[in-house]
Design an enzyme around this catalytic site. Structure first.
Site, PDB file in Angstrom:
ATOM      1  N   GLY A  19      19.800 -34.261  77.338  1.00 42.71           N
ATOM      2  CA  GLY A  19      18.855 -34.256  78.446  1.00 42.71           C
ATOM      3  C   GLY A  19      19.154 -35.399  79.377  1.00 42.71           C
ATOM      4  CB  CYS A  79      23.672 -36.010  74.227  1.00 43.98           C
ATOM      5  SG  CYS A  79      23.853 -37.007  75.671  1.00 43.98           S
ATOM      6  CE1 TYR A  80      15.960 -39.004  76.214  1.00 44.48           C
ATOM      7  CE2 TYR A  80      15.104 -37.004  75.180  1.00 44.48           C
ATOM      8  CZ  TYR A  80      14.891 -38.240  75.775  1.00 44.48           C
ATOM      9  OH  TYR A  80      13.611 -38.706  75.934  1.00 44.48           O
ATOM     10  CG  HIS A 101      27.376 -32.869  75.478  1.00 46.27           C
ATOM     11  ND1 HIS A 101      26.113 -32.318  75.502  1.00 46.27           N
ATOM     12  CD2 HIS A 101      27.281 -34.042  76.132  1.00 46.27           C
ATOM     13  CE1 HIS A 101      25.300 -33.124  76.139  1.00 46.27           C
ATOM     14  NE2 HIS A 101      25.973 -34.180  76.538  1.00 46.27           N
ATOM     15  CD  GLU A 110      26.490 -29.130  74.005  1.00 45.31           C
ATOM     16  OE1 GLU A 110      26.940 -29.699  72.995  1.00 45.31           O
ATOM     17  OE2 GLU A 110      25.715 -29.677  74.809  1.00 45.31           O
ATOM     18  CG  ASP A 161      20.259  -7.259  83.444  1.00 46.78           C
ATOM     19  OD1 ASP A 161      21.333  -7.217  82.829  1.00 46.78           O
ATOM     20  OD2 ASP A 161      19.927  -8.180  84.208  1.00 46.78           O
ATOM     21  CE  LYS A 195      24.353  -9.116  83.565  1.00 48.71           C
ATOM     22  NZ  LYS A 195      23.189  -8.898  84.425  1.00 48.71           N
TER      23      LYS A 195
END
Ligand code: XMP
Length: 541
Positions: free
Chosen positions: A61, A88-89, A175, A177, A233, A397
Protein backbone atom coordinates in the site's frame (compact mmCIF):
# COMPACT_ATOMS: atom_id res chain seq x y z
CA UNK A 1 -20.35 -8.19 1.70
CA UNK A 2 -21.46 -10.87 -0.82
CA UNK A 3 -18.13 -12.39 -1.75
CA UNK A 4 -18.08 -15.77 -0.08
CA UNK A 5 -17.25 -18.88 -2.07
CA UNK A 6 -18.45 -22.26 -0.95
CA UNK A 7 -16.35 -23.36 2.04
CA UNK A 8 -15.47 -26.65 0.37
CA UNK A 9 -12.82 -24.71 -1.57
CA UNK A 10 -9.36 -23.87 -0.41
CA UNK A 11 -9.20 -20.13 -0.07
CA UNK A 12 -6.71 -17.31 0.34
CA UNK A 13 -8.03 -14.02 1.66
CA UNK A 14 -6.17 -10.87 0.62
CA UNK A 15 -6.42 -7.77 2.78
CA UNK A 16 -6.24 -4.73 0.53
CA UNK A 17 -4.13 -1.86 1.84
CA UNK A 18 -4.51 0.05 -1.42
CA UNK A 19 -1.64 -1.32 -3.48
CA UNK A 20 -1.86 -1.01 -7.23
CA UNK A 21 -0.86 -4.70 -7.20
CA UNK A 22 -3.66 -6.10 -5.00
CA UNK A 23 -5.55 -7.41 -8.02
CA UNK A 24 -2.35 -8.91 -9.37
CA UNK A 25 -1.89 -10.87 -6.13
CA UNK A 26 -5.46 -12.16 -6.40
CA UNK A 27 -4.89 -13.24 -9.99
CA UNK A 28 -1.59 -14.94 -9.26
CA UNK A 29 -3.29 -17.05 -6.58
CA UNK A 30 -6.13 -17.94 -8.96
CA UNK A 31 -3.54 -18.96 -11.54
CA UNK A 32 -2.36 -21.49 -8.97
CA UNK A 33 -5.91 -22.87 -9.12
CA UNK A 34 -6.68 -21.65 -5.64
CA UNK A 35 -9.64 -19.37 -4.97
CA UNK A 36 -8.68 -15.91 -3.72
CA UNK A 37 -10.83 -13.14 -2.39
CA UNK A 38 -9.96 -9.48 -1.76
CA UNK A 39 -11.39 -7.83 1.35
CA UNK A 40 -10.92 -4.45 2.92
CA UNK A 41 -7.85 -4.02 5.19
CA UNK A 42 -10.02 -3.31 8.23
CA UNK A 43 -12.19 -6.42 8.18
CA UNK A 44 -12.27 -7.62 11.80
CA UNK A 45 -10.44 -10.86 12.65
CA UNK A 46 -13.69 -12.60 13.63
CA UNK A 47 -15.18 -11.94 10.20
CA UNK A 48 -12.04 -13.13 8.47
CA UNK A 49 -12.18 -16.32 10.48
CA UNK A 50 -15.76 -16.80 9.26
CA UNK A 51 -14.53 -16.81 5.69
CA UNK A 52 -12.54 -19.98 6.54
CA UNK A 53 -9.36 -19.06 4.67
CA UNK A 54 -6.40 -21.43 4.50
CA UNK A 55 -4.14 -18.40 4.45
CA UNK A 56 -4.12 -14.62 4.53
CA UNK A 57 -2.06 -12.23 2.42
CA UNK A 58 -1.61 -8.60 3.40
CA UNK A 59 -1.14 -6.46 0.29
CA UNK A 60 1.23 -3.55 -0.09
CA UNK A 61 0.00 0.00 0.00
CA UNK A 62 1.11 3.57 -0.55
CA UNK A 63 0.96 4.67 3.12
CA UNK A 64 3.62 4.71 5.84
CA UNK A 65 2.52 3.03 9.08
CA UNK A 66 3.15 6.38 10.77
CA UNK A 67 0.93 8.45 8.45
CA UNK A 68 -2.05 10.05 10.12
CA UNK A 69 -5.02 7.85 9.23
CA UNK A 70 -2.76 5.10 7.80
CA UNK A 71 -4.77 1.90 7.27
CA UNK A 72 -4.31 -0.40 10.27
CA UNK A 73 -5.03 -4.11 10.51
CA UNK A 74 -6.99 -5.76 13.33
CA UNK A 75 -3.96 -7.29 15.15
CA UNK A 76 -6.09 -10.23 16.33
CA UNK A 77 -5.62 -11.58 12.82
CA UNK A 78 -2.11 -12.67 13.80
CA UNK A 79 -3.55 -14.87 16.57
CA UNK A 80 -6.09 -16.79 14.47
CA UNK A 81 -3.64 -19.63 13.85
CA UNK A 82 -4.01 -19.03 10.08
CA UNK A 83 -0.78 -18.50 8.08
CA UNK A 84 -0.21 -14.86 7.11
CA UNK A 85 2.07 -13.45 4.41
CA UNK A 86 2.65 -9.69 4.61
CA UNK A 87 3.90 -8.04 1.44
CA UNK A 88 5.62 -4.63 1.63
CA UNK A 89 3.21 -2.45 3.66
CA UNK A 90 1.67 -5.72 4.85
CA UNK A 91 5.05 -6.67 6.35
CA UNK A 92 5.28 -3.24 8.01
CA UNK A 93 1.84 -3.79 9.55
CA UNK A 94 2.95 -7.14 10.87
CA UNK A 95 6.18 -5.81 12.37
CA UNK A 96 4.51 -2.67 13.74
CA UNK A 97 1.65 -4.46 15.50
CA UNK A 98 3.68 -7.38 16.85
CA UNK A 99 6.30 -5.28 18.63
CA UNK A 100 9.05 -4.84 16.05
CA UNK A 101 10.43 -1.50 14.91
CA UNK A 102 9.50 0.12 11.62
CA UNK A 103 11.16 3.34 10.49
CA UNK A 104 10.17 5.72 7.78
CA UNK A 105 13.34 6.09 5.77
CA UNK A 106 12.19 9.24 4.02
CA UNK A 107 13.09 7.78 0.62
CA UNK A 108 11.23 5.23 -1.39
CA UNK A 109 13.30 2.26 -2.53
CA UNK A 110 12.01 1.50 -5.97
CA UNK A 111 13.32 -0.93 -8.53
CA UNK A 112 15.25 -4.14 -8.94
CA UNK A 113 17.27 -5.69 -6.12
CA UNK A 114 18.96 -8.95 -5.15
CA UNK A 115 17.66 -11.01 -2.24
CA UNK A 116 20.14 -13.22 -0.41
CA UNK A 117 18.31 -16.08 1.26
CA UNK A 118 19.77 -16.59 4.69
CA UNK A 119 18.10 -19.38 6.61
CA UNK A 120 16.23 -21.86 4.49
CA UNK A 121 12.68 -20.60 4.90
CA UNK A 122 9.96 -22.82 3.50
CA UNK A 123 8.89 -19.78 1.46
CA UNK A 124 12.02 -20.11 -0.63
CA UNK A 125 12.09 -23.89 -1.02
CA UNK A 126 13.70 -24.85 -4.33
CA UNK A 127 14.81 -21.29 -5.09
CA UNK A 128 18.57 -21.44 -4.40
CA UNK A 129 20.54 -18.80 -2.50
CA UNK A 130 19.63 -15.60 -4.27
CA UNK A 131 16.77 -14.08 -6.17
CA UNK A 132 16.06 -11.05 -8.35
CA UNK A 133 13.31 -9.10 -6.63
CA UNK A 134 11.31 -5.92 -7.21
CA UNK A 135 11.13 -3.29 -4.47
CA UNK A 136 8.71 -0.47 -3.97
CA UNK A 137 8.56 0.64 -0.36
CA UNK A 138 9.18 3.62 1.91
CA UNK A 139 9.10 2.14 5.44
CA UNK A 140 11.68 -0.37 6.59
CA UNK A 141 11.80 -2.92 9.41
CA UNK A 142 14.82 -2.25 11.65
CA UNK A 143 14.04 -4.58 14.59
CA UNK A 144 12.07 -7.81 14.47
CA UNK A 145 9.14 -8.69 16.71
CA UNK A 146 9.70 -11.46 19.24
CA UNK A 147 9.67 -14.92 17.69
CA UNK A 148 10.72 -13.66 14.23
CA UNK A 149 13.92 -14.47 12.32
CA UNK A 150 15.45 -12.91 9.24
CA UNK A 151 14.96 -15.13 6.19
CA UNK A 152 16.58 -12.95 3.55
CA UNK A 153 18.39 -9.65 3.10
CA UNK A 154 19.03 -7.16 0.35
CA UNK A 155 21.77 -4.57 0.05
CA UNK A 156 19.64 -2.01 1.80
CA UNK A 157 17.81 -4.15 4.36
CA UNK A 158 18.68 -6.97 6.74
CA UNK A 159 15.01 -7.86 7.08
CA UNK A 160 13.82 -8.02 3.46
CA UNK A 161 12.24 -11.41 4.24
CA UNK A 162 11.24 -12.50 7.75
CA UNK A 163 9.36 -15.32 9.39
CA UNK A 164 7.97 -16.70 12.62
CA UNK A 165 7.77 -20.39 11.79
CA UNK A 166 5.94 -21.25 14.97
CA UNK A 167 3.06 -18.88 14.32
CA UNK A 168 3.34 -19.25 10.50
CA UNK A 169 3.76 -15.53 9.99
CA UNK A 170 5.84 -14.46 6.97
CA UNK A 171 6.83 -11.10 5.57
CA UNK A 172 8.43 -9.86 2.36
CA UNK A 173 9.60 -6.33 1.81
CA UNK A 174 9.60 -6.84 -1.97
CA UNK A 175 6.76 -7.77 -4.35
CA UNK A 176 6.61 -11.47 -5.31
CA UNK A 177 3.45 -10.89 -7.37
CA UNK A 178 4.98 -8.73 -10.12
CA UNK A 179 6.70 -9.98 -13.25
CA UNK A 180 9.89 -8.10 -12.23
CA UNK A 181 10.33 -10.68 -9.46
CA UNK A 182 10.82 -13.50 -11.97
CA UNK A 183 10.51 -16.38 -9.49
CA UNK A 184 7.85 -14.70 -7.36
CA UNK A 185 5.26 -17.20 -8.49
CA UNK A 186 7.27 -19.98 -6.86
CA UNK A 187 7.36 -18.05 -3.58
CA UNK A 188 3.58 -17.71 -3.70
CA UNK A 189 3.31 -21.38 -4.61
CA UNK A 190 5.35 -22.34 -1.55
CA UNK A 191 3.13 -20.19 0.65
CA UNK A 192 -0.16 -21.37 -0.81
CA UNK A 193 0.52 -25.08 -1.28
CA UNK A 194 3.10 -25.92 1.37
CA UNK A 195 2.47 -23.48 4.19
CA UNK A 196 -1.33 -23.02 3.82
CA UNK A 197 -1.94 -26.55 2.44
CA UNK A 198 -4.34 -25.33 -0.22
CA UNK A 199 -5.62 -27.83 -2.78
CA UNK A 200 -5.73 -26.93 -6.48
CA UNK A 201 -9.51 -26.99 -6.55
CA UNK A 202 -10.41 -23.73 -8.27
CA UNK A 203 -11.26 -24.74 -11.84
CA UNK A 204 -13.73 -23.23 -14.24
CA UNK A 205 -15.55 -26.55 -14.53
CA UNK A 206 -16.28 -26.57 -10.80
CA UNK A 207 -17.09 -22.86 -10.93
CA UNK A 208 -19.76 -23.43 -13.59
CA UNK A 209 -21.49 -26.14 -11.57
CA UNK A 210 -21.45 -24.08 -8.37
CA UNK A 211 -22.49 -20.86 -10.10
CA UNK A 212 -25.49 -22.66 -11.62
CA UNK A 213 -26.52 -23.97 -8.21
CA UNK A 214 -26.13 -20.52 -6.68
CA UNK A 215 -28.23 -18.89 -9.39
CA UNK A 216 -30.99 -21.50 -9.00
CA UNK A 217 -31.05 -20.91 -5.26
CA UNK A 218 -31.20 -17.13 -5.70
CA UNK A 219 -33.78 -17.05 -8.45
CA UNK A 220 -36.12 -19.87 -7.48
CA UNK A 221 -38.86 -19.97 -10.11
CA UNK A 222 -38.75 -16.24 -10.84
CA UNK A 223 -37.85 -14.75 -14.20
CA UNK A 224 -34.62 -13.03 -15.15
CA UNK A 225 -33.99 -10.48 -17.85
CA UNK A 226 -30.56 -9.67 -19.29
CA UNK A 227 -29.44 -6.86 -21.58
CA UNK A 228 -27.28 -8.73 -24.07
CA UNK A 229 -24.75 -6.52 -25.82
CA UNK A 230 -22.74 -9.17 -27.62
CA UNK A 231 -19.68 -8.29 -25.51
CA UNK A 232 -17.78 -11.02 -23.65
CA UNK A 233 -19.18 -10.34 -20.18
CA UNK A 234 -22.88 -10.22 -21.03
CA UNK A 235 -22.51 -13.11 -23.47
CA UNK A 236 -20.89 -15.42 -20.92
CA UNK A 237 -23.44 -14.34 -18.32
CA UNK A 238 -26.23 -15.23 -20.75
CA UNK A 239 -24.76 -18.64 -21.57
CA UNK A 240 -24.21 -19.43 -17.89
CA UNK A 241 -27.70 -18.37 -16.86
CA UNK A 242 -29.21 -20.28 -19.73
CA UNK A 243 -27.47 -23.41 -18.49
CA UNK A 244 -28.69 -22.72 -14.95
CA UNK A 245 -32.30 -21.70 -15.52
CA UNK A 246 -33.14 -22.26 -19.19
CA UNK A 247 -36.23 -20.37 -20.30
CA UNK A 248 -36.57 -18.48 -17.03
CA UNK A 249 -33.97 -16.23 -18.68
CA UNK A 250 -34.89 -13.81 -21.44
CA UNK A 251 -32.20 -11.77 -23.16
CA UNK A 252 -33.01 -8.44 -24.70
CA UNK A 253 -30.74 -7.34 -27.50
CA UNK A 254 -31.20 -3.72 -28.48
CA UNK A 255 -29.96 -2.67 -31.88
CA UNK A 256 -29.26 1.01 -31.26
CA UNK A 257 -28.16 1.56 -34.84
CA UNK A 258 -24.65 2.23 -33.61
CA UNK A 259 -23.34 -1.33 -33.89
CA UNK A 260 -20.57 -2.71 -36.04
CA UNK A 261 -21.50 -4.32 -39.33
CA UNK A 262 -23.44 -7.61 -38.99
CA UNK A 263 -23.32 -7.46 -35.19
CA UNK A 264 -27.04 -8.12 -34.82
CA UNK A 265 -26.77 -11.13 -37.13
CA UNK A 266 -23.95 -12.67 -35.11
CA UNK A 267 -25.72 -12.27 -31.76
CA UNK A 268 -28.99 -13.66 -33.09
CA UNK A 269 -27.23 -16.59 -34.70
CA UNK A 270 -25.14 -17.53 -31.66
CA UNK A 271 -27.76 -17.05 -28.95
CA UNK A 272 -31.06 -17.52 -30.74
CA UNK A 273 -30.19 -20.29 -33.19
CA UNK A 274 -27.30 -22.15 -31.53
CA UNK A 275 -28.07 -21.78 -27.84
CA UNK A 276 -31.86 -21.47 -28.13
CA UNK A 277 -31.85 -18.69 -25.59
CA UNK A 278 -35.14 -16.81 -25.30
CA UNK A 279 -34.01 -13.71 -27.15
CA UNK A 280 -35.97 -10.56 -27.79
CA UNK A 281 -34.44 -8.53 -30.60
CA UNK A 282 -35.42 -4.87 -30.68
CA UNK A 283 -34.46 -2.76 -33.66
CA UNK A 284 -34.46 0.77 -32.24
CA UNK A 285 -32.17 2.29 -34.89
CA UNK A 286 -34.65 4.96 -35.95
CA UNK A 287 -35.33 6.02 -32.43
CA UNK A 288 -31.67 6.40 -31.45
CA UNK A 289 -30.68 8.19 -34.65
CA UNK A 290 -33.59 10.61 -34.30
CA UNK A 291 -32.62 11.36 -30.72
CA UNK A 292 -29.00 11.93 -31.79
CA UNK A 293 -29.87 14.39 -34.58
CA UNK A 294 -27.84 17.58 -34.16
CA UNK A 295 -25.99 16.28 -31.07
CA UNK A 296 -22.24 16.84 -31.26
CA UNK A 297 -21.12 17.11 -27.64
CA UNK A 298 -19.58 13.78 -26.46
CA UNK A 299 -21.17 13.81 -23.00
CA UNK A 300 -24.54 14.76 -24.46
CA UNK A 301 -24.29 11.85 -26.91
CA UNK A 302 -23.67 9.43 -24.04
CA UNK A 303 -26.57 10.89 -22.07
CA UNK A 304 -29.00 10.65 -25.00
CA UNK A 305 -27.94 7.07 -25.75
CA UNK A 306 -28.15 6.03 -22.07
CA UNK A 307 -31.64 7.49 -21.68
CA UNK A 308 -32.92 5.97 -24.91
CA UNK A 309 -31.52 2.60 -23.87
CA UNK A 310 -33.36 2.64 -20.58
CA UNK A 311 -36.63 3.63 -22.25
CA UNK A 312 -36.29 0.97 -24.96
CA UNK A 313 -35.33 -1.70 -22.44
CA UNK A 314 -38.23 -0.82 -20.18
CA UNK A 315 -40.65 -0.96 -23.08
CA UNK A 316 -39.23 -4.33 -24.20
CA UNK A 317 -39.76 -5.88 -20.76
CA UNK A 318 -43.34 -4.60 -20.71
CA UNK A 319 -43.92 -6.29 -24.07
CA UNK A 320 -42.40 -9.49 -22.73
CA UNK A 321 -44.71 -9.35 -19.75
CA UNK A 322 -47.76 -8.88 -21.91
CA UNK A 323 -46.66 -11.82 -24.04
CA UNK A 324 -46.05 -14.01 -20.98
CA UNK A 325 -49.48 -13.14 -19.59
CA UNK A 326 -51.09 -14.23 -22.81
CA UNK A 327 -49.14 -17.48 -22.80
CA UNK A 328 -49.99 -18.14 -19.16
CA UNK A 329 -53.66 -17.46 -19.76
CA UNK A 330 -53.58 -19.96 -22.59
CA UNK A 331 -51.83 -22.51 -20.40
CA UNK A 332 -54.27 -21.99 -17.56
CA UNK A 333 -57.15 -22.39 -19.95
CA UNK A 334 -55.62 -25.72 -20.94
CA UNK A 335 -55.25 -26.47 -17.19
CA UNK A 336 -51.54 -27.12 -17.43
CA UNK A 337 -49.04 -26.17 -14.70
CA UNK A 338 -48.09 -22.48 -14.68
CA UNK A 339 -44.59 -23.13 -16.05
CA UNK A 340 -42.87 -21.13 -13.32
CA UNK A 341 -42.67 -17.47 -12.37
CA UNK A 342 -45.20 -14.99 -11.16
CA UNK A 343 -45.49 -13.22 -14.46
CA UNK A 344 -42.99 -10.44 -13.73
CA UNK A 345 -39.28 -10.04 -14.10
CA UNK A 346 -37.92 -9.79 -10.62
CA UNK A 347 -34.26 -10.10 -11.55
CA UNK A 348 -31.88 -8.27 -13.84
CA UNK A 349 -28.70 -10.14 -14.74
CA UNK A 350 -25.44 -8.25 -15.20
CA UNK A 351 -21.97 -9.31 -16.26
CA UNK A 352 -20.20 -7.55 -13.39
CA UNK A 353 -16.60 -8.79 -13.03
CA UNK A 354 -14.35 -9.14 -10.02
CA UNK A 355 -12.19 -6.05 -10.70
CA UNK A 356 -15.32 -3.89 -10.29
CA UNK A 357 -16.18 -5.68 -7.05
CA UNK A 358 -12.63 -5.17 -5.75
CA UNK A 359 -12.73 -1.49 -6.63
CA UNK A 360 -15.82 -1.06 -4.53
CA UNK A 361 -14.32 -2.81 -1.47
CA UNK A 362 -10.98 -1.01 -1.72
CA UNK A 363 -10.06 1.94 0.41
CA UNK A 364 -11.94 4.99 -0.81
CA UNK A 365 -11.09 7.32 -3.61
CA UNK A 366 -9.72 4.81 -6.09
CA UNK A 367 -9.55 7.02 -9.19
CA UNK A 368 -9.99 4.02 -11.47
CA UNK A 369 -13.48 3.50 -10.10
CA UNK A 370 -14.43 7.09 -10.84
CA UNK A 371 -13.18 7.02 -14.42
CA UNK A 372 -15.12 3.85 -15.09
CA UNK A 373 -18.49 4.92 -13.73
CA UNK A 374 -19.61 6.59 -16.95
CA UNK A 375 -18.98 3.47 -18.96
CA UNK A 376 -21.95 1.49 -17.83
CA UNK A 377 -25.51 2.23 -18.74
CA UNK A 378 -26.54 2.71 -15.14
CA UNK A 379 -29.93 3.37 -13.68
CA UNK A 380 -31.73 0.20 -14.80
CA UNK A 381 -31.89 -1.63 -11.45
CA UNK A 382 -33.04 1.49 -9.53
CA UNK A 383 -35.51 2.63 -12.14
CA UNK A 384 -37.18 -0.71 -12.64
CA UNK A 385 -36.88 -2.13 -9.12
CA UNK A 386 -34.91 -5.16 -10.20
CA UNK A 387 -32.84 -7.35 -7.96
CA UNK A 388 -29.45 -8.15 -9.45
CA UNK A 389 -28.10 -11.52 -10.52
CA UNK A 390 -24.35 -11.33 -11.10
CA UNK A 391 -23.08 -14.86 -11.66
CA UNK A 392 -19.56 -13.93 -12.80
CA UNK A 393 -18.81 -11.29 -10.17
CA UNK A 394 -16.13 -13.57 -8.68
CA UNK A 395 -14.21 -13.86 -11.93
CA UNK A 396 -11.40 -12.05 -13.68
CA UNK A 397 -11.67 -11.45 -17.42
CA UNK A 398 -9.43 -14.38 -18.38
CA UNK A 399 -11.54 -16.67 -16.19
CA UNK A 400 -14.75 -15.39 -17.81
CA UNK A 401 -13.26 -16.26 -21.19
CA UNK A 402 -12.45 -19.79 -20.03
CA UNK A 403 -16.01 -20.19 -18.75
CA UNK A 404 -17.33 -18.94 -22.11
CA UNK A 405 -15.25 -21.50 -24.01
CA UNK A 406 -16.33 -24.31 -21.68
CA UNK A 407 -19.95 -23.35 -22.22
CA UNK A 408 -19.42 -23.61 -25.96
CA UNK A 409 -19.40 -19.95 -26.99
CA UNK A 410 -17.46 -19.35 -30.23
CA UNK A 411 -14.00 -17.75 -30.23
CA UNK A 412 -15.52 -14.90 -32.21
CA UNK A 413 -17.43 -13.89 -29.06
CA UNK A 414 -15.08 -15.07 -26.31
CA UNK A 415 -12.00 -13.25 -27.62
CA UNK A 416 -13.64 -10.14 -28.97
CA UNK A 417 -12.22 -6.78 -28.12
CA UNK A 418 -14.09 -4.38 -25.82
CA UNK A 419 -16.68 -2.26 -27.58
CA UNK A 420 -18.19 0.76 -25.83
CA UNK A 421 -21.88 0.85 -24.91
CA UNK A 422 -22.54 4.01 -26.98
CA UNK A 423 -21.02 2.16 -29.92
CA UNK A 424 -19.87 3.88 -33.08
CA UNK A 425 -21.40 7.17 -31.86
CA UNK A 426 -18.30 7.90 -29.79
CA UNK A 427 -16.11 7.10 -32.79
CA UNK A 428 -17.87 9.60 -35.03
CA UNK A 429 -16.67 13.02 -34.02
CA UNK A 430 -19.40 15.56 -34.61
CA UNK A 431 -22.92 14.63 -35.62
CA UNK A 432 -23.98 11.01 -36.02
CA UNK A 433 -25.84 10.62 -39.33
CA UNK A 434 -26.73 7.49 -41.33
CA UNK A 435 -24.21 8.49 -44.01
CA UNK A 436 -21.37 9.01 -41.56
CA UNK A 437 -22.27 5.75 -39.77
CA UNK A 438 -22.10 3.91 -43.02
CA UNK A 439 -18.62 5.33 -43.82
CA UNK A 440 -17.29 4.39 -40.39
CA UNK A 441 -18.85 0.94 -40.48
CA UNK A 442 -17.19 0.14 -43.80
CA UNK A 443 -13.82 1.39 -42.58
CA UNK A 444 -14.21 -0.52 -39.32
CA UNK A 445 -15.00 -3.74 -41.19
CA UNK A 446 -11.76 -3.42 -43.13
CA UNK A 447 -9.77 -2.79 -39.93
CA UNK A 448 -11.32 -5.82 -38.22
CA UNK A 449 -10.85 -8.15 -41.16
CA UNK A 450 -7.20 -7.18 -41.76
CA UNK A 451 -6.42 -7.41 -38.04
CA UNK A 452 -7.99 -10.85 -37.85
CA UNK A 453 -6.37 -12.10 -41.06
CA UNK A 454 -2.94 -11.16 -39.71
CA UNK A 455 -3.82 -12.48 -36.20
CA UNK A 456 -3.00 -9.08 -34.68
CA UNK A 457 -6.63 -8.73 -33.59
CA UNK A 458 -6.06 -11.18 -30.74
CA UNK A 459 -2.75 -9.65 -29.68
CA UNK A 460 -4.00 -6.11 -29.03
CA UNK A 461 -6.54 -4.64 -26.61
CA UNK A 462 -8.52 -2.73 -29.23
CA UNK A 463 -8.24 -1.89 -32.90
CA UNK A 464 -10.78 0.35 -34.57
CA UNK A 465 -11.44 3.25 -36.90
CA UNK A 466 -12.55 6.76 -35.97
CA UNK A 467 -14.25 9.21 -38.33
CA UNK A 468 -13.06 12.80 -37.94
CA UNK A 469 -15.12 15.88 -38.75
CA UNK A 470 -12.29 16.97 -41.02
CA UNK A 471 -12.22 16.95 -44.77
CA UNK A 472 -9.08 17.39 -46.77
CA UNK A 473 -7.99 17.62 -50.38
CA UNK A 474 -6.89 14.54 -52.26
CA UNK A 475 -6.58 13.19 -55.76
CA UNK A 476 -8.26 10.13 -57.18
CA UNK A 477 -7.50 9.29 -60.82
CA UNK A 478 -7.50 12.70 -62.45
CA UNK A 479 -10.05 14.07 -60.06
CA UNK A 480 -9.53 16.37 -57.13
CA UNK A 481 -11.37 15.07 -54.05
CA UNK A 482 -12.41 16.82 -50.86
CA UNK A 483 -13.26 13.97 -48.50
CA UNK A 484 -13.30 12.56 -44.98
CA UNK A 485 -10.47 11.44 -42.71
CA UNK A 486 -10.28 8.12 -40.90
CA UNK A 487 -7.98 7.59 -37.93
CA UNK A 488 -6.75 4.14 -36.92
CA UNK A 489 -6.68 3.62 -33.16
CA UNK A 490 -4.85 0.43 -32.22
CA UNK A 491 -3.76 0.04 -28.61
CA UNK A 492 -2.40 -2.48 -26.16
CA UNK A 493 -3.52 -2.40 -22.53
CA UNK A 494 -3.99 -4.61 -19.48
CA UNK A 495 -7.31 -3.24 -18.28
CA UNK A 496 -8.14 -0.13 -20.32
CA UNK A 497 -6.90 2.18 -17.57
CA UNK A 498 -3.61 2.89 -19.29
CA UNK A 499 -2.71 2.05 -22.86
CA UNK A 500 -0.03 2.42 -25.50
CA UNK A 501 -0.30 2.48 -29.26
CA UNK A 502 0.76 -0.70 -30.98
CA UNK A 503 3.80 -0.72 -33.26
CA UNK A 504 2.04 -2.57 -36.06
CA UNK A 505 4.10 -3.76 -39.05
CA UNK A 506 4.20 -1.07 -41.76
CA UNK A 507 2.94 -3.55 -44.36
CA UNK A 508 -0.23 -4.16 -42.35
CA UNK A 509 -0.78 -0.44 -41.79
CA UNK A 510 -0.23 0.17 -45.50
CA UNK A 511 -2.75 -2.51 -46.47
CA UNK A 512 -5.41 -1.18 -44.11
CA UNK A 513 -4.83 2.37 -45.29
CA UNK A 514 -4.96 1.61 -48.99
CA UNK A 515 -8.00 -0.62 -48.65
CA UNK A 516 -9.90 2.07 -46.74
CA UNK A 517 -9.10 4.87 -49.18
CA UNK A 518 -9.80 2.64 -52.19
CA UNK A 519 -12.90 0.85 -50.96
CA UNK A 520 -14.72 3.31 -48.70
CA UNK A 521 -16.44 5.97 -50.71
CA UNK A 522 -16.02 9.38 -49.11
CA UNK A 523 -12.62 8.76 -47.50
CA UNK A 524 -9.37 10.02 -49.02
CA UNK A 525 -7.04 10.10 -46.01
CA UNK A 526 -6.08 7.61 -43.27
CA UNK A 527 -4.05 8.60 -40.20
CA UNK A 528 -2.53 6.51 -37.42
CA UNK A 529 -3.00 7.61 -33.81
CA UNK A 530 0.32 7.43 -31.92
CA UNK A 531 -0.89 8.69 -28.53
CA UNK A 532 -0.78 6.70 -25.33
CA UNK A 533 -3.24 6.83 -22.44
CA UNK A 534 -2.71 9.01 -20.48
CA UNK A 535 -2.80 11.73 -21.66
CA UNK A 536 -5.16 10.61 -24.43
CA UNK A 537 -8.05 8.23 -23.86
CA UNK A 538 -8.55 5.10 -25.93
CA UNK A 539 -11.80 6.26 -27.50
CA UNK A 540 -11.80 9.68 -29.12
CA UNK A 541 -14.91 10.79 -27.27
P1 XMP B 1 -11.29 5.35 -22.59
O1 XMP B 1 -11.75 5.91 -23.89
O2 XMP B 1 -11.94 6.00 -21.40
O3 XMP B 1 -11.78 3.84 -22.59
O4 XMP B 1 -9.80 5.31 -22.48
C1 XMP B 1 -11.36 2.84 -21.71
C2 XMP B 1 -12.07 1.56 -22.11
O5 XMP B 1 -13.48 1.71 -21.89
C3 XMP B 1 -14.20 1.59 -23.10
N1 XMP B 1 -15.24 2.64 -23.09
C4 XMP B 1 -16.53 2.41 -22.83
N2 XMP B 1 -17.20 1.28 -22.54
N3 XMP B 1 -19.22 2.50 -22.39
C5 XMP B 1 -18.55 1.33 -22.34
O6 XMP B 1 -19.19 0.30 -22.10
C6 XMP B 1 -18.62 3.70 -22.66
O7 XMP B 1 -19.24 4.74 -22.70
C7 XMP B 1 -17.19 3.64 -22.90
N4 XMP B 1 -16.26 4.59 -23.19
C8 XMP B 1 -15.08 3.94 -23.29
C9 XMP B 1 -13.18 1.80 -24.20
O8 XMP B 1 -13.58 1.16 -25.41
C10 XMP B 1 -11.94 1.22 -23.59
O9 XMP B 1 -11.91 -0.18 -23.70
Amino acid sequence: MKTSAPPKHSKIVILDFGSQYTQVIARRIRELQVYSEVVSFDLPAAEIKNLHPNGIILSGGPASVYDKGAPQIDPEIFSLGIPVLGICYGLMQMAHHLGGRVVFTGRREYGAGMLHITNGSQLFDGLGNQLDVWNSHGDEVTALPKGFLAAGRTESSDFAAVEDRQRKLYGLQFHPEVAHTPRGKEILQNFVYHICHCAMDWTMGSFIEEACERVRRQVGDEKVVLGLSGGVDSSVTAALLHKAIGDQLTCIFVNNGLLRAREEEIVQRVFGENFHVRLKYVDATERFLTALKGVTDPEQKRKVIGNEFIAVFQHATEELLAQDRQNNARKLAAASPSGGGHGHYKFLAQGTLYPDVIESVSIGGNPAAVIKSHHNVGGLPEKMHFELVEPVRQLFKDEVRQVGLQLGLPKEIVYRQPFPGPGLAVRILGEVTPERLSILREADTIVQSEMKASDWYYRVWQSFAVLLPVRSVGVMGDQRTYDNTIVLRIVESQDGMTADWVRLPYELLARISSRISNEVKGVNRVCFDISSKPPSTIEWE
